[in-house]
Design an enzyme around this catalytic site. Structure first.
Site, PDB file in Angstrom:
ATOM      1  N   HIS A  22      -3.398   7.816   6.027  1.00 57.84           N
ATOM      2  CA  HIS A  22      -3.459   6.362   5.597  1.00 57.84           C
ATOM      3  C   HIS A  22      -4.666   6.009   5.705  1.00 57.84           C
ATOM      4  O   HIS A  22      -5.347   5.286   4.716  1.00 57.84           O
ATOM      5  CB  HIS A  22      -2.351   5.574   5.991  1.00 57.84           C
ATOM      6  CG  HIS A  22      -2.238   4.313   5.413  1.00 57.84           C
ATOM      7  ND1 HIS A  22      -2.023   4.003   4.036  1.00 57.84           N
ATOM      8  CD2 HIS A  22      -2.525   3.001   5.797  1.00 57.84           C
ATOM      9  CE1 HIS A  22      -2.272   2.991   3.657  1.00 57.84           C
ATOM     10  NE2 HIS A  22      -2.354   2.077   4.740  1.00 57.84           N
ATOM     11  N   LYS A  65     -10.023   7.784   1.862  1.00 59.36           N
ATOM     12  CA  LYS A  65     -10.350   6.082   1.509  1.00 59.36           C
ATOM     13  C   LYS A  65     -11.676   5.854   1.671  1.00 59.36           C
ATOM     14  O   LYS A  65     -12.440   5.096   1.188  1.00 59.36           O
ATOM     15  CB  LYS A  65      -9.506   5.382   2.304  1.00 59.36           C
ATOM     16  CG  LYS A  65      -8.180   5.138   1.764  1.00 59.36           C
ATOM     17  CD  LYS A  65      -7.193   4.047   2.458  1.00 59.36           C
ATOM     18  CE  LYS A  65      -5.893   3.772   2.053  1.00 59.36           C
ATOM     19  NZ  LYS A  65      -4.958   4.898   2.321  1.00 59.36           N
ATOM     20  N   HIS A  78      -9.711   1.541  -0.513  1.00 60.40           N
ATOM     21  CA  HIS A  78      -8.285   1.459  -0.386  1.00 60.40           C
ATOM     22  C   HIS A  78      -7.686   0.959  -1.635  1.00 60.40           C
ATOM     23  O   HIS A  78      -7.759  -0.172  -2.328  1.00 60.40           O
ATOM     24  CB  HIS A  78      -8.112   0.462   0.491  1.00 60.40           C
ATOM     25  CG  HIS A  78      -6.516   0.426   0.937  1.00 60.40           C
ATOM     26  ND1 HIS A  78      -5.480   1.041   0.175  1.00 60.40           N
ATOM     27  CD2 HIS A  78      -5.878   0.018   2.247  1.00 60.40           C
ATOM     28  CE1 HIS A  78      -4.221   0.869   0.880  1.00 60.40           C
ATOM     29  NE2 HIS A  78      -4.564   0.335   1.967  1.00 60.40           N
ATOM     30  N   PHE A  85       1.172  -2.863   4.591  1.00 59.59           N
ATOM     31  CA  PHE A  85       1.621  -4.290   5.201  1.00 59.59           C
ATOM     32  C   PHE A  85       3.008  -4.322   5.176  1.00 59.59           C
ATOM     33  O   PHE A  85       3.691  -4.100   4.195  1.00 59.59           O
ATOM     34  CB  PHE A  85       0.781  -5.077   4.611  1.00 59.59           C
ATOM     35  CG  PHE A  85      -0.417  -5.541   5.140  1.00 59.59           C
ATOM     36  CD1 PHE A  85      -1.269  -4.967   6.149  1.00 59.59           C
ATOM     37  CD2 PHE A  85      -1.181  -6.604   4.585  1.00 59.59           C
ATOM     38  CE1 PHE A  85      -2.451  -5.303   6.619  1.00 59.59           C
ATOM     39  CE2 PHE A  85      -2.412  -6.891   4.827  1.00 59.59           C
ATOM     40  CZ  PHE A  85      -3.039  -6.442   6.038  1.00 59.59           C
ATOM     41  N   GLU A 120      -2.155   5.170  13.696  1.00 59.77           N
ATOM     42  CA  GLU A 120      -1.876   6.239  13.018  1.00 59.77           C
ATOM     43  C   GLU A 120      -2.046   7.631  13.774  1.00 59.77           C
ATOM     44  O   GLU A 120      -1.093   8.474  13.655  1.00 59.77           O
ATOM     45  CB  GLU A 120      -2.418   6.493  11.816  1.00 59.77           C
ATOM     46  CG  GLU A 120      -2.178   7.465  10.725  1.00 59.77           C
ATOM     47  CD  GLU A 120      -2.597   7.600   9.415  1.00 59.77           C
ATOM     48  OE1 GLU A 120      -3.503   6.702   9.026  1.00 59.77           O
ATOM     49  OE2 GLU A 120      -2.289   8.280   8.481  1.00 59.77           O
ATOM     50  N   CYS A 131       0.947  -1.125  -0.126  1.00 59.46           N
ATOM     51  CA  CYS A 131      -0.015  -0.062   0.196  1.00 59.46           C
ATOM     52  C   CYS A 131       0.793   1.257  -0.032  1.00 59.46           C
ATOM     53  O   CYS A 131       0.223   2.302  -0.063  1.00 59.46           O
ATOM     54  CB  CYS A 131      -1.010  -0.085   1.136  1.00 59.46           C
ATOM     55  SG  CYS A 131      -1.912  -1.493   1.099  1.00 59.46           S
TER      56      CYS A 131
END
Lengths: 88, 404
Positions: free
Chosen positions: B296, B328, B333, B392, B307, B164
């Site tokens: 994010h 998002k 996403h 990830f 976050e 990502c």
């Protein structure tokens, strides 16, 4: 019922590398300190074993003890059988 | 060292098939998330996605060319054409050889791969012949190659892949090339098109997907929603852009990247805050100069609380004054393309002085206690912004943008 509980304990012990003889229905999941990836594997194994779908983050399933997990799986199996039953 | 500016943007994603429509949807706070219309969903437990609508590849590519293009390359090309057109840049007179083309993607040609494997395997009864163009369509660098061919770019050209964070790593690398003089200009971006049955099933299995919708930072959030799309930016030296009278959207002022060296799926506030701090330092920005963070913000329990902690760690007291949103909630996403469509959102926020909201926000979560611009866009002139990507595998990449 007992059979389902045994199978679930076996799955959890295997996936999280725990001693099955130390797990009882009153064991709290928190105590087991299961890592997130092990949890995902456990859920997958349960789904595969019982051919059910375990919903993610569903507030209807409060999982605190192993008994909650067994009850939850029983509910899922019952729901599935209800769906599969012919409508009269 | 050169100052690096963005002179053109292009994007295609669920909220809109070009920058104007995408940005207009984001400002209205309208989520483009809904039930899938393209993936066979009888056996899907998670059925909501953010799909691009009204996109007919045949309107954009000749039949013969289309044979070579997986959907992820198609989207990248569409976004790149928009960006180059908007910028007015011409790659003639030797500029093509001094230009880089770097495109991030997490999965590459997943539609091609799935079709190919379906044909071969099919529970052991499949065909023993494979579609001849499977490899050139699916390879993860295909989109970058097609950009180079489309525009005659013969300088550094490759794909970045960091799940990502793929797009932000592409922008970061391109930014450093232009800044250092290694390249004079760059086309950089990210693309992803993996709304396929197999991919959705795999995401379902890792249990981070919301069954309802994506509600970043909100109480009651249940996870992420997959989207698809691409974004591309034209990067140039400030002096070149001025000399040719280009319309400068903003400066790409800094880049920071770190690795958590921790967990393959769980995020870390230390790694994430380190990347933000590095981007600020690289840009020569004081934390207090940042007005907006395009987060994010995946909508998972773990990401959004981590976050939030990371932002507090990087910004200290200024954290509570920041406007933070996760777009998002509207475009889903986009994985390897996420940083690219989010750069468009952050750059337009700087340019227009409008902060796109976090849509689908319901109620505060005690673990997420900052200003997430819930549900309604806000008029607010800002001087600088960050765009976060935390992948990830603990791969963090943060861009810093400054208004000129």
């Amino acid at each position: 019922m007992a059979d389902i509980a045994d199978r679930i304990v076996e799955i959890i012990a295997k996936e999280a590398k725990l001693d099955a003889s130390k797990l009882t229905l009153d064991t709290r999941l928190e105590e087991l300190k299961i890592e997130s990836l092990d949890l995902v594997q456990i859920l997958f194994a349960i789904e595969d074993e019982f051919d059910v779908y375990v919903p993610y983050n569903d507030e209807a399933y409060k999982l605190e003890t192993l008994r909650d997990v067994v009850d939850g799986v029983n509910r899922l199996i019952a729901e599935k059988q209800g769906e599969a039953a012919p409508k009269s | 060292m050169h100052r690096v500016v963005i002179t053109g943007l292009g994007c295609i994603a669920a909220p809109g098939n070009d920058v104007a429509s995408f940005w207009s949807t984001l400002k209205s706070g309208t989520s483009a998330i809904g039930p899938t219309t393209t993936v066979p969903h009888e056996k899907l437990n998670i059925r909501v996605v953010a799909e691009i609508k009204d996109f007919d590849p045949a309107q954009h590519f000749e039949e013969k060319k289309l044979l070579l293009l997986d959907r992820f390359s198609q989207l990248a090309l569409v976004a790149a054409r928009q960006a180059v057109k908007a910028s007015g840049i011409k790659f003639d007179g030797g500029l093509g050889a001094e230009t880089a083309a770097i495109v991030g993607t997490g999965a590459g040609g997943m539609n091609t791969l799935e079709e190919a494997y379906g044909r071969l395997f099919n529970n052991g009864t499949g065909s023993s012949r494979q579609v001849p163009l499977t490899i050139p369509r699916m390879m993860i660098s295909a989109a970058a190659s097609h950009l180079s061919m489309e525009f005659g770019i013969t300088g550094p050209c490759f794909a970045t892949s960091s799940a990502c964070s793929s797009a932000n790593h592409a922008f970061g690398d391109a930014y450093w090339m232009v800044k250092s003089g290694r390249a004079r200009a760059a086309l950089a971006g990210g693309t992803e098109a993996c709304l396929t049955y197999g991919t959705l099933k795999a995401w379902e299995a890792i249990r981070v997907m919301a069954p309802d919708t994506c509600r970043p930072f909100s109480g009651g959030r249940k996870g992420m929603v997959l989207g698809e799309g691409a974004g591309v930016a034209v990067l140039e030296r400030y002096e070149d852009a001025k000399a040719r009278g280009a319309d400068i959207i903003c400066e790409l002022a800094g880049f920071g990247m770190t690795a958590d060296a921790g967990d393959i799926v769980m995020p870390s506030d230390v790694g994430a805050s380190g990347a933000m701090a590095m981007a600020l330092k690289d840009a020569g920005l004081d934390p207090s100069e940042i007005g907006y963070i395009n987060a994010h913000g995946t909508g998972t329990l773990a990401n959004d609380s981590t976050e939030t902690k990371a932002i507090k760690r990087a910004f200290g007291d200024h954290a509570s004054k920041l406007m933070i949103s996760s777009t998002k909630s509207m475009h889903g996403h986009v994985l390897g393309g996420a940083g690219a469509v989010e750069l468009v959102a952050a750059a337009m926020a700087l340019k227009d002085g409008v902060i796109p909201p976090t849509a689908n926000y319901q109620r505060p979560d005690p673990a997420c206690d900052l200003d997430y611009v819930p549900n309604e866009a806000r008029q607010a002139p800002i001087r600088a912004a960050l765009s976060n990507s935390f992948a990830f595998g603990g791969l963090n990449a943060v861009l810093a943008l400054r208004r000129l």
